[in-house]
Structures are given as C-alpha cells and as structure tokens.
Design a protein around this motif. Structure first.
Motif, PDB file in Angstrom:
ATOM      1  N   SER A  27      -2.748  -3.678 -13.430  1.00  0.00           N
ATOM      2  CA  SER A  27      -3.829  -4.649 -13.651  1.00  0.00           C
ATOM      3  C   SER A  27      -3.735  -5.869 -12.736  1.00  0.00           C
ATOM      4  CB  SER A  27      -3.842  -5.101 -15.118  1.00  0.00           C
ATOM      5  OG  SER A  27      -2.579  -5.667 -15.425  1.00  0.00           O
ATOM      6  N   SER A  28      -2.527  -6.149 -12.194  1.00  0.00           N
ATOM      7  CA  SER A  28      -2.382  -7.336 -11.325  1.00  0.00           C
ATOM      8  C   SER A  28      -1.682  -6.939 -10.029  1.00  0.00           C
ATOM      9  CB  SER A  28      -1.572  -8.412 -12.049  1.00  0.00           C
ATOM     10  OG  SER A  28      -0.314  -7.875 -12.412  1.00  0.00           O
ATOM     11  N   ARG A  29      -1.887  -7.778  -8.992  1.00  0.00           N
ATOM     12  CA  ARG A  29      -1.227  -7.488  -7.703  1.00  0.00           C
ATOM     13  C   ARG A  29       0.281  -7.735  -7.832  1.00  0.00           C
ATOM     14  NH1 ARG A  29      -2.772 -13.049  -6.529  1.00  0.00           N
ATOM     15  NH2 ARG A  29      -0.750 -13.996  -6.938  1.00  0.00           N
ATOM     16  N   THR A  61      -4.812  -6.570  -1.599  1.00  0.00           N
ATOM     17  CA  THR A  61      -6.169  -6.185  -1.179  1.00  0.00           C
ATOM     18  C   THR A  61      -6.683  -4.965  -1.953  1.00  0.00           C
ATOM     19  OG1 THR A  61      -5.073  -4.892   0.539  1.00  0.00           O
ATOM     20  CG2 THR A  61      -5.925  -7.048   1.180  1.00  0.00           C
ATOM     21  N   ALA A  62      -5.850  -4.402  -2.845  1.00  0.00           N
ATOM     22  CA  ALA A  62      -6.215  -3.140  -3.514  1.00  0.00           C
ATOM     23  C   ALA A  62      -6.812  -3.368  -4.894  1.00  0.00           C
ATOM     24  CB  ALA A  62      -4.971  -2.249  -3.615  1.00  0.00           C
ATOM     25  N   LYS A  63      -7.526  -2.310  -5.385  1.00  0.00           N
ATOM     26  CA  LYS A  63      -8.102  -2.368  -6.741  1.00  0.00           C
ATOM     27  C   LYS A  63      -7.055  -1.900  -7.759  1.00  0.00           C
ATOM     28  CE  LYS A  63     -12.791  -1.262  -5.142  1.00  0.00           C
ATOM     29  NZ  LYS A  63     -12.777  -0.327  -4.024  1.00  0.00           N
ATOM     30  N   GLU A  64      -7.375  -2.092  -9.043  1.00  0.00           N
ATOM     31  CA  GLU A  64      -6.424  -1.751 -10.120  1.00  0.00           C
ATOM     32  C   GLU A  64      -5.965  -0.294 -10.074  1.00  0.00           C
ATOM     33  OE1 GLU A  64      -7.483  -2.872 -14.085  1.00  0.00           O
ATOM     34  OE2 GLU A  64      -8.071  -4.913 -13.519  1.00  0.00           O
ATOM     35  N   ASP A  65      -6.895   0.616  -9.753  1.00  0.00           N
ATOM     36  CA  ASP A  65      -6.508   2.037  -9.761  1.00  0.00           C
ATOM     37  C   ASP A  65      -5.974   2.500  -8.411  1.00  0.00           C
ATOM     38  OD1 ASP A  65      -8.816   1.880  -8.362  1.00  0.00           O
ATOM     39  OD2 ASP A  65      -9.807   3.602  -9.330  1.00  0.00           O
ATOM     40  N   GLU A  66      -5.695   1.541  -7.518  1.00  0.00           N
ATOM     41  CA  GLU A  66      -5.144   1.907  -6.196  1.00  0.00           C
ATOM     42  C   GLU A  66      -3.685   1.495  -6.066  1.00  0.00           C
ATOM     43  OE1 GLU A  66      -9.249   1.673  -3.563  1.00  0.00           O
ATOM     44  OE2 GLU A  66      -7.951  -0.086  -3.627  1.00  0.00           O
ATOM     45  N   ARG A 120       1.062  -2.945  -6.312  1.00  0.00           N
ATOM     46  CA  ARG A 120      -0.369  -2.971  -5.943  1.00  0.00           C
ATOM     47  C   ARG A 120      -0.551  -4.040  -4.872  1.00  0.00           C
ATOM     48  NH1 ARG A 120      -4.974  -5.444  -9.890  1.00  0.00           N
ATOM     49  NH2 ARG A 120      -6.334  -6.143  -8.194  1.00  0.00           N
ATOM     50  N   THR A 139       0.865  -1.182   0.000  1.00  0.00           N
ATOM     51  CA  THR A 139       0.000   0.000   0.000  1.00  0.00           C
ATOM     52  C   THR A 139       0.906   1.237   0.000  1.00  0.00           C
ATOM     53  OG1 THR A 139       0.027   0.126   2.399  1.00  0.00           O
ATOM     54  CG2 THR A 139      -1.720  -1.213   1.397  1.00  0.00           C
ATOM     55  N   HIS A 155      -1.842   2.915 -11.919  1.00  0.00           N
ATOM     56  CA  HIS A 155      -2.795   1.884 -12.303  1.00  0.00           C
ATOM     57  C   HIS A 155      -1.993   0.608 -12.575  1.00  0.00           C
ATOM     58  CE1 HIS A 155      -5.573  -0.408 -14.778  1.00  0.00           C
ATOM     59  NE2 HIS A 155      -6.550   0.325 -14.258  1.00  0.00           N
TER      60      HIS A 155
END
Length: 624
Positions: free
Chosen positions: A172-174, A147-152, A144, A88, A170
């Motif tokens: 697309s994958s963790r 636990t986060a979304k693509e834009d986070e 990323r 994060t 951005h």
C-alpha cells in the motif's frame, strides 16, 4: 508496468561466495546486520529526497521519512521497513542478485576466511544486505518503487543457498520492508532492549528517525518510539559530539569498520558557507588501485543529499579521504556537469585539499607513529600530489617520507627536514638515487663516494619515484640531485686529485681514446672518474637527459622511450681497468672494454639487451 509472475533465479557466483562467507565467517560480529540494513534504509531515504527535487509528487501520502522496526515473537521474525525510494523488479534483480564491482571475484578468492578482515570488508562492496543471512535462515523483501502503483510491488525471497524467488506483490505504500526469519539460536534479536542497544551503538547519528514498535500490555495499543537522535551529525556543534559518535558516523559513511586515523569537522561562514567533515582512514581500501575505484565526498546541499562519490571536491592524489561536504551556495538541482565548471566547486576543492594536508601535517608533528601508519598505507598515493597540486607542492614535500643510507632499513621514515638538518658542512644538494628495488638502490656503485664521505643519500625504489622527482626540483632552498647523473657538485666531492693521480690520468689518455674508438656510438662519452672505490666502471646521464628509471616507466606504460645514451666513467685505480689498459691485443682489449661496459649497464639497468653475449665474454676472459 505489467506483472511478470513468479520466477526462480540463481545468484551470481560472487554472491554465493559472499553468502557463504557471511554465514560461516562473520558469526563473531553478527549484530552488524542491523546496522547494515538501517544504513541501506537511510540511503533509500536520501535517494528519494534527491529524486523529489525534480518530482515532489514522489513524497505523496507516506508521512515523514523514517525506519520502522518490529518483531513477531511467535513467528520469530524481525522486520525493518523504510518509506524511501523503493525498487522496481529490475532493480531488485540487480541489487539483490549480483555484485557489480569489477575485481570482486578475485578479491573474494584472495581473502579466504580471515574473520577480522572479512567483517571489515562487508560494506565496502555495498552489499551489507547479505549480512541478514548471518542471523536469518530465510529473508523476505517486499518493495515498491516510489513511481509504482500498489499492485506493482515486488517480493524477493531466499534462504541464502544459491537461488532466490521473485514474484509480484501488493504494497500500500512506497519503500522496502525486509523480514528476517531468525535462526533458532538467534532469538536474542527479538528482544526489545537488545535491538535498542544496537541502534544506539551504530545508528544514533543517522538523520532519519529509527522507531521501534511497542505494544501496551493492557490496552494492546501499538506505539512507535524513536530510538536514535535523528539529527544529521555534521549539523551539530563539535563540542556536543563525542569521539565515539564521530567514529560510528565514519563507519556509516564509509562502510569501513577500522577506526579512522584522524578527522576534521569544520563550519565555514562568510563569503562561502559550507560544512565539511573529512576523515583519513587507517587502512587503504582493497580496490584503491582499481580503475573503477569510487572516491570523493558525499555532497549535501542545505542538508539534502545530492550525490555520492563527488570526486570534484578532492584531487585524485587525496582519493583515500572519506567524508562529506554540505554547501549552502550550490543549487539543489546541481549535477556533476555543473560541478565540473563551478567556481564554488573550485573554491571548496581548494579548501578541502588544504584542510586534509593541514590534518596530515598536524598528525606528522604530534604522532609520528600514527603518521607512519598513514604513510605505509597511503604514501604511494600522496606522492602523486607533487605533480598534480602545484599550489601545495611545498607542504606535500614536507609530508613525504624516504628510506635513506642513514638507516639500515627499507622503511620509509626520513622526512626532508630531517635530511637537511643532517647535511654535511658545505653540502649544497639533497642527494638521491632511484632504482627498481631498495636493495638495488642501497648497493648501487653510484653510492661509493657518498659512503666514503659520510653523506646521506635518499634511496627511492617505488615505481612512481622517478616521476615524482621530475616534479620536485628543490626543498627549503636546496636542489635535489640524482647521484646517477654526472654533476659538478659530485665532481667537486670526488675531485681531490693528487699530483700522482693527475700523472696517472695523463698516462691513461691514450687508453681513454682507444676505449672511445672501440665503443663508437654505443656511449655518449668516455671519461675517468674518482667517485668510485670498489667498482671498475659506471654509466651516468647528464642533467635534463632521459634517465634509466624514466625509460622503464615509458616501457611499462607501453610507450616507446627515446634510447638512453650513457657516459661511460672508468675508475683509473681499479685493477681491472689497469688490466684492460695494459692489454695490447685488439680482440682481447675489445672483450675487456665490452665486459666493463656490460657490468656497468647491468648495475644501472638490472638487465642487459644481450645477456648471453655478456656470459660468453665473461667465460672467455676467465678461461684466459
């Protein structure tokens, strides 16, 4: 989680220092950056596996865990990507902007630019990431959290010069993608063969696949090729693992780039099933005496990483041991609290302790030089075991090494078995002395009788020694005896009185009574002794009483120790004692007695409560 825009932040001063050290001092061993970044990726995968035990959704949609590496020759970039736990924004700031270990600053100032030492210590901070700046003049991290979304996602960028920028991104994958913009003279790391050779050398044993991107020349098709074995090393058969592989795994595990001294790899089946791989380092870590020094083994349960620094499997006095334990008998969701009380943990701890002590015993027998190296680095820590591990006290005592009057050196090389083999005929005990320094022990007046008789005495001068000896009562049926305590065996050695000596003692009885009157309750008792040759007087304590060194230990720990009451022993044939005995004037007599007592106390304690009074007394008697 809301987006927070772009901000520029300064590195913590320790990070700046470390970056300077990386860029300027570690040039000779620059390929280590790849090992460090792959090692971090492996840790990120381990953390994801562990978190997914509670939340299997974290695995969703990103394929098998692994590390992917690719180059862009046109842009001179090298990218290392993983699909592990990710970070994060707060974790990025914490992990890439600061070093949390206490004592880091003082440590960094102390090492200067000793290159060999610097390169060995990089990973001990858990800051191997910064080694990227050895070869790159700019580093970009896009990460990323699982636990986060693509834009986070978060982007971190720095040229390694004192600050970094952090911005929203951005992805697309963790996971984490690190792109190194290589310096002009580091283009060798764009070479496929060079990268493969580094991965094979340092990361073969890592349990997740490390893949390199290849592009077919004609079809331009992208392929991924696995470079490492990707099988957890400890799960393989011992016969199939080379020494070099064990050493490389030790580096990965411990971030210590000195070779281990010795290791032991064991698979145990039966009532309890587990595998242990234990290493004894060749060098003590710089922070071994820090209160927050992390120690313990990595814990795996059925090959799933559970926790770092699981100190429940290794007693404190073996805190230097590195390694891992992989148990089939613990639950996958095991916590530190459960480990604390688990019967399985207790059994594993006992088995691991025994295994380490057996390794050391073997080393001491087969390679004295290597064992001596171990003792120099870790002997002080091992001494703690005499009071911590009652079950293994005998084997720990065998492993102890001492300085002694047998050698004219402060090197601690004498084993108790060697001492016993050299004992004089009729000698009943193992004699030792504790003091503030080797010199103070070696030249203590308590040793005069033993020198005269040719009896070896162990010379103990480490702060822990007095505490250690309070836990060691005997070895191989022979009791330990401090030579600064009054004891029958010592009296027996000294007690070869002639009729002449007996007569002299009888004549000195009024003198002894007079000394007792002068000193009153300053001492416990006054007596004559035949254990001295060159010294007029000593002070001793009795068995079971507080010793000088123990009182000093209490004081050093900030505790009030009971006052040590000494027996004052006078040498009846010494000219100064005779001089005092012949002194009729009461004031002069008192001065002489106090001078002799202060001399004895100074030799015993290394300091006096009132040194100025002692000096005045000496000067006064010299003037006469």
């Amino acid at each position: 989680m809301s987006n927070q825009g772009t901000e520029t932040r300064g590195f913590q001063s320790e990070v700046k220092q470390l970056l300077h050290l990386m860029i300027h001092s570690l040039y000779s061993n620059k390929e280590i950056f790849l090992r460090e970044l792959i090692s971090n990726a492996s840790d990120a995968a381990d953390k994801l596996r562990f978190k997914a035990l509670e939340n299997p959704n974290l695995y969703a949609g990103d394929g098998e865990l692994g590390v992917k590496i690719w180059v862009n020759k046109d842009a001179s970039t090298l990218t290392i990507a993983d699909n592990g736990i990710g970070m994060t924004r707060d974790e990025v700031i914490e992990n890439l902007g600061t070093i949390a270990k206490s004592g880091t600053k003082a440590f960094l100032e102390s090492i200067g630019s000793d290159q060999a030492k610097d390169s060995q210590l990089i990973g001990q901070f858990g800051v191997g990431f910064y080694s990227a700046f050895i070869v790159a003049d700019n580093v970009t991290v896009v990460t990323r959290a699982a636990t986060a979304k693509e834009d986070e996602a978060v982007m971190w960028q720095s040229a390694g010069e004192g600050e970094y920028t952090i911005s929203d991104a951005h992805k697309s994958s963790r996971g984490t993608e690190i792109t190194l913009h290589l310096k002009d003279d580091e283009k060798e790391f764009l070479d496929d063969w060079r990268l493969r050779s580094i991965i094979s050398k340092y990361s073969d044993h890592i349990s997740l696949p490390v893949e390199i991107q290849t592009i077919e020349e004609e079809s331009k098709e992208i392929k991924w090729e696995k470079v490492n074995k990707a099988q957890a090393l400890w799960t393989r058969s011992k016969a199939d693992i080379s020494d070099d592989e064990y050493k490389a795994f030790y580096e990965h595990l411990s971030h210590d780039y000195n070779e281990p001294l010795i290791w032991s790899h064991n698979r145990v089946e039966g009532k309890q099933e587990y595998t242990s791989l234990l290493y004894i380092p060749s060098k003590a870590p710089w922070d071994m005496w820090n209160r927050d020094h992390k120690h313990g083994l990595k814990l795996y349960v059925q090959r799933v990483f559970i926790m770092d620094d699981a100190e429940q499997f290794m007693p404190n006095y073996l805190r230097f041991v590195k390694g891992l334990i992989d148990s089939n008998d613990l639950p996958l969701n095991v916590s530190r609290e459960i480990l604390q009380d688990s019967k399985v943990t207790q059994n594993l701890r006992n088995a691991c302790s025994k295994r380490v002590l057996q390794m050391l015993e073997k080393l001491a027998k087969e390679d004295k030089e290597k064992y001596q190296q171990f003792w120099t680095e870790f002997g002080l820590v091992l001494k703690e075991g005499t009071g911590e591990d009652f079950a293994n006290k005998e084997i720990i005592a065998k492993l102890l090494r001492f300085a002694s009057t047998h050698n004219d050196s402060d090197a601690q090389t004498v084993a108790l078995e060697e001492y016993i083999n050299r004992m004089s005929e009729g000698q009943e005990k193992i004699y030792y002395i504790t003091a503030d320094s080797y010199q103070a022990a070696k030249y203590s007046p308590h040793l005069e009788l033993f020198r005269k008789k040719g009896i070896e005495v162990l010379l103990l001068s480490d702060r822990i020694d007095e505490w250690m000896m309070s836990n060691l009562t005997e070895f191989s049926g022979k009791a330990f005896q401090s030579v600064s305590k009054s004891d029958e065996s010592i009296e027996k050695l000294a007690d070869q009185e002639t009729d002449e000596q007996k007569q002299a003692e009888k004549e000195l009885e009024p003198f002894v009574s007079r000394v007792k009157t002068v000193l009153g309750d300053k001492v416990k008792d006054v007596k004559l002794t035949h254990r001295l040759t060159d010294t007029p007087a000593i002070v001793t304590t009795k068995e079971g009483e507080m010793t000088t060194q123990m009182a000093k230990l209490f004081a050093a720990a900030g505790q009030k120790a009971p006052e040590v009451k000494y027996t004052f022993e006078l040498n009846p044939v010494h000219p100064l004692v005779k001089k005092a005995a012949d002194t009729q004037d009461d004031v002069d007599f008192k001065d002489w007695v106090e001078l002799l007592l202060d001399q004895a106390l100074l030799a015993e304690k290394g300091a006096l409560n009132d040194p100025s009074k002692f000096i005045k007394n000496v000067n006064k008697l010299l003037m006469k």
